[in-house]
Each structure stands twice: as structure tokens, then as C-alpha cells.
Scaffold this motif. Sequence first.
Motif, PDB file in Angstrom:
ATOM      1  N   ALA A 100      20.612  90.347  28.718  1.00 17.32           N
ATOM      2  CA  ALA A 100      21.661  91.033  27.969  1.00 17.32           C
ATOM      3  C   ALA A 100      21.123  91.456  26.610  1.00 17.32           C
ATOM      4  CB  ALA A 100      22.867  90.111  27.804  1.00 17.32           C
ATOM      5  N   GLY A 101      21.311  92.708  26.269  1.00 15.76           N
ATOM      6  CA  GLY A 101      20.847  93.202  24.986  1.00 15.76           C
ATOM      7  C   GLY A 101      19.377  93.543  25.007  1.00 15.76           C
ATOM      8  N   PRO A 102      18.777  93.701  23.825  1.00 13.62           N
ATOM      9  CA  PRO A 102      17.354  94.066  23.749  1.00 13.62           C
ATOM     10  C   PRO A 102      16.470  92.973  24.345  1.00 13.62           C
ATOM     11  CG  PRO A 102      18.469  94.361  21.626  1.00 13.62           C
ATOM     12  CD  PRO A 102      19.407  93.591  22.497  1.00 13.62           C
ATOM     13  N   ILE A 103      15.346  93.391  24.918  1.00 10.23           N
ATOM     14  CA  ILE A 103      14.408  92.417  25.463  1.00 10.23           C
ATOM     15  C   ILE A 103      13.548  91.873  24.318  1.00 10.23           C
ATOM     16  CG2 ILE A 103      14.385  93.582  27.691  1.00 10.23           C
ATOM     17  CD1 ILE A 103      11.687  94.728  27.017  1.00 10.23           C
ATOM     18  N   PRO A 104      13.180  90.590  24.342  1.00  7.65           N
ATOM     19  CA  PRO A 104      12.353  90.031  23.262  1.00  7.65           C
ATOM     20  C   PRO A 104      10.919  90.535  23.352  1.00  7.65           C
ATOM     21  CG  PRO A 104      12.732  88.389  24.961  1.00  7.65           C
ATOM     22  CD  PRO A 104      13.564  89.582  25.340  1.00  7.65           C
TER      23      PRO A 104
END
Length: 666
Positions: free
Chosen positions: A413-417
Motif C-alpha cells: 500500500a502506498g509508495p514502495i520503499p
Amino acid sequence: GIARAGADLALVAAALIAIWQLRRYQAVSQSLAGSLTIDPVLTAAPVLALAAGTAVLLRLLPVTARVGDSLAARGRRLGAAMASWELSRQPVRQGASALLVVLAAATSTLALAQHQSWRRSIHDQAAFSVGADVRVDTPASAGLTQTGAIERAPGVLDAMPVARTSTSGPGDVLAVNTRHAAATVLLRPDLSPLSPAALWRRITPASNPGLAVPGRPARLAVSASLSRSAAKFSPMQAALDVMDAAGVSYSLPAGLLPADGRVHPLIAALAPRHQTAAPAGQAAARLRQAVYPLRLTGISLSYTLPARQTPRALLIIRGIATAPSSSGPFAAPFSTGGAIGNWATAMSAPGLALAINDQAFPGAGPQDVGRSITGRTSWLLGFDPGYGAVGNPTGGLPSMIPGTLTLSASSVAGPIPAVATRAFLVAADVAVGDTTTVMLSNATVRARIVAAVTRFPTVTGGGGALIVDLATLQSELTRQSAASLPVTQWWLRTADARLPAGLPPGVMVASRAATETALLANPLSSLPQQALPAIALAAAALAAVGFSVSVAASVTKRRAQRALLAALGVSRSAQAGQLCLEQLMLSLPAAVAGLLLGAGLARLLIQAVTLTTTAAAPVPPVLIEIPWGPAAGLAAAVAVIPVLAAALTIVRRPDPAAQLRAAESA
């Protein structure tokens, strides 16, 4: 007199300026004619630094001698008192021998440190250029079974797939299997503020995406049906997205799904059709197998948009099954369609933008209109396939527009690290904790920078790189109906860093050990470095000989004093012991000072004067290593040899009376 006039302080100032300039500018520059030339500072800086260091110690010698004299006077031992008195009485005369020891110890330490640091730099350069013990470059993305040949090659302890691609912005993107990175990537510890385990843990997903496929199947089938209401557009071309245990994604063709309302198996082959069953061929068969276990991460359905609007369609996924061989029946389904009920859906028709403004063939994009799970066994998706075409200006048949329906496992969920290099942070004007956007395979990927490294192996571009987890990135690309990144590199950890056997044909192999051997064998850099140990030995030998000559001259000059001591009853052994102590009190501190001076100069100079064969600074920057053991051994030898020379005076048996009469007559 020169010291009293302050010339030594001027020497120190000149040395500091030379060191500052050497560290600020390149040691190798270009002449007006365009050829490479050596900066004179490269030669002058070490010499000035050595001379300045010894000059400063010359000023400290009288003070040190007086302190030693006062300490010895408090004791009851005559030999120690006389030795310290001799040093404090004529410190300048004794200073010549002390400076000789300081210069020898400092020169030896500097030469040994330069040689050791150069060898370490060669090792680091080889590790940085290869990235691991062995790097395998494939001309194209490896197939599902070729991956097994690389991972199971004899001698391979760990294998990490790497997908490398450039972006529309600054830098590159490196997608790696972060679960194997800590043991495989040769990242020098000083290049990361975090330990390897802590660094890779920050971008490693808690679990792999997709649906686990049990066993070691040769085929995978998804049972699906497409409603009859969709009969006005062509059958869908199916593909199954599969991820192996290494984190590499593959899009495998799975046949056609016609719009007839009946259930059809979408079958993807996971293993070669013909496998040798004989015992002699079992090892080869294992190498041709995929890297199990596998995971189903997506289902892609490609079709051609109808030219005119059509009724909505219904896609039903009923079950997923496997087969142990390339022929024969499938086993009972190991999963129902309900298992992918939380998967994301995406529909796209990139060419539709050309038809939107076409008056003859107006179009509309495909869209998801709802989904549900029936009885926890089937997954239903209602969708509008869209419509449109691109008219032909010459009056011919219109050009049809392709569309894609993608079902993909939920990604992070959201940006990938991501981990960024310092060069990427500067080029993209971002910092740790910020979110950046990169364009990959016609997809927009948002990444949140969770850590930074100074440099990363194999990354030499000015824009740096962004390092992400391979499985996480491939899952995000699948979710956006974009093509997976091709994996064209494999970084291997091997037994004793040796080249593994049995690699697939046509691959290019780079070895850290072979690269290091080639760099060490290059005469442009190796020949000057091989002379450094000899320089260290020669400096120590010259200092020892010079100091021994000084001891002999001192003994000759003090004949009357020795005769008087003999007349007072001081034995020859006691006189020799007093002389040994005197030389040790002079040479030992000088050797320690020279050792520390050489180590300090090594810290200041080596990074500036260590260059590659192309006259450039090495990448990564050289780490300064001081071999304290050999350097301390040479310094101790320089300090002890004069003491041994003083001890040899015990063999001389002069007549004290004759020497006293000669002194009185003189």
C-alpha cells in the motif's frame, strides 16, 4: 641556528599548504598540450610533510631531554642518571641521530601504509565493479527454467537476480532480491550508515505477493469463463504472471479464452516438455527446472476492442490446479477463484486516445463495473470492454485498438520503499524520508526513500541509483498492466569466490577474484607499488647503519670520560649498559614518534596520491590501512640496532691509564 631563525616553522607552513592543495586538487592534471602530467605538489607534499614533522620534533627534543633528566635525578641508579644527563647536556648534537630514526620510521610506515592501502583499494575496486563474488550477465531475460540452471550451478551458495533499467529522470533503478542481498552484495561497510542486515530489512517486504503454488508442478491451469454477451469482440489471449522463489517474474502464455460462457482451462507450461528420467540425466533435469516454490501473481487477458459499443461482459475465475508433468490430467484444484477475491483489477487501452476524437469511430475506455465472490468458490468480475477504432484516411478498414484486463495480487500500500545513493539524492533534489516518482515500463512508480548509501556496487553514473525490492516492484508493474522488468543479471555468492560450472551457454561472467588479479597484474600501477616495501626496508637499514656509526663516533669522542670511569672502578659492562640505556632513551622515543608521524601522514596523503591506471581517483575511495605490525617491527629494529651497537663496546679493552695520560697531554 636555522631552527632559532624560524625556518622550521616556515617549512611546516609550506608542508601544510602542499597537503591542502594535494587533497583539494587532482594529483594528475592536463598540460596545455592536452597530455597528462604529474602535479609537482604530488612529489613535494610527502617530502615537505616528512621534513616538517621531523623539524617539529627537533624543537621538542631539548624539552623532552630536560624532563627525562629531572626524572632520572630522583632515582638512585647511576647509569640512568648519567644517560639522561648526557642527552640533556647536548640535545642538539644528539638530535641528528634522533631525526635519522624519526625519518626512517616515518618513511617506512608511510611506504607500508601506501602499499597496504593500494592492495585494499584494488580489492575494493574489483568488488565494486562486479558487485558480488561472481556476476552473470545474460543477453536477454532468463527463462523460467534457465533461472534454475544459474541458481543450482555447482559452487553457487546464493544467487540474487537483478533487474537494471534507466528512468526518465536522474539515475537508474536496480531491483534486487533483498532477501539474498545481505549475503551476496559486496557493499563496503563504510558506504552505508547501517549494517547490511538493517539496510536490507528496510526494503524487504513482510511476505511475497500472490498465491502460493504447491509442489513442483510442470503446468499451471486457471479455470475461467467469459459470458456469451461478450461475443461481439475477439477471444481473449491469456497469460499467467508467475514469480519464482528468486523473486523473478515471468509472463507465461496460457491460451485463448473465448466468449462462449463455457469453462476453459488457461494452461501455462512451467517446465520443458521433455525431461530425461534416466538417473544419469537427473542432475541435468533438475538444472532445467524452475526455482520452486512458485507463486501466481497475476492474470492478464488481452483482446481487441470492438468498433462499436457492446453489452457488458462477465468474467468468472473458478479454480486453480497443477499438473506434475507436461502431459496428462490435472490434479484437483488447490485453490478456488475466491482466493483471488482481493486482487486488484486494471483495464487499459493505450491506443484509445487516438480514437476519442475520431468522428467516424468514437470510442470509450474499458472499465470495471463490479465484482463479487459466489459461494467462496468463484470470483466474478463484470466489466465494460470499451469500444473504438482508428479510422483509415484512405477509406480502408479501420485500425483496431488492443485492450488489456489485468488481475494482480495486491502490492504494498502506498509508495514502495527504496534505498538511494547520495548521487541520486543530489540529482533528484530529495532526502531520506521523501517520496519520488520514476517512470518504468510505461508505469508510474512512487518510491519512498527509507535509507541512503554513499555508493552502491556497479553504479557509476552521475545520477546514482534507486535500489528497490524486485518482487515488490514487479508486483506494482503487474498491477499497472505494465511489462515486468527483464532480469539480465545474477549476482552470485560462490564457494571460495570461484567461477561456478554448468552455467547456461551464451552468458557473460565477471569474477571479483579475476578482476582483482587483473588489476594487480597491471604494470602501470603494480610496479611502483611493489617498490614500496623495498623502500621501507632500505630506509630502516640506512637509519640503523647511520645510528650505529653515530654510536661508534660517540664512543671514540668520549675516550677520556670512559677511562676516568674505569679508573673510578666502573666496570666495562656497567659502562656498556649505561651507553645502551643512553641510546635506547634516544632511539625508542624517536622510533615511536616516527611511527606516529608516518601514520598521520598516511591519513593525510594516501587518499590523494592513490590513483587508478587511468590517473583517476579509485571508486570507491581508498580506505587507508596502516599495517601496524610490520611498521612497528621496523621501527623497533631501527631503535634496537643502535643499542646492540652500543653493547658491542664491551669487547673493547682499552688501557685507562694510557688514555688518561693522552687526554692530559692533549
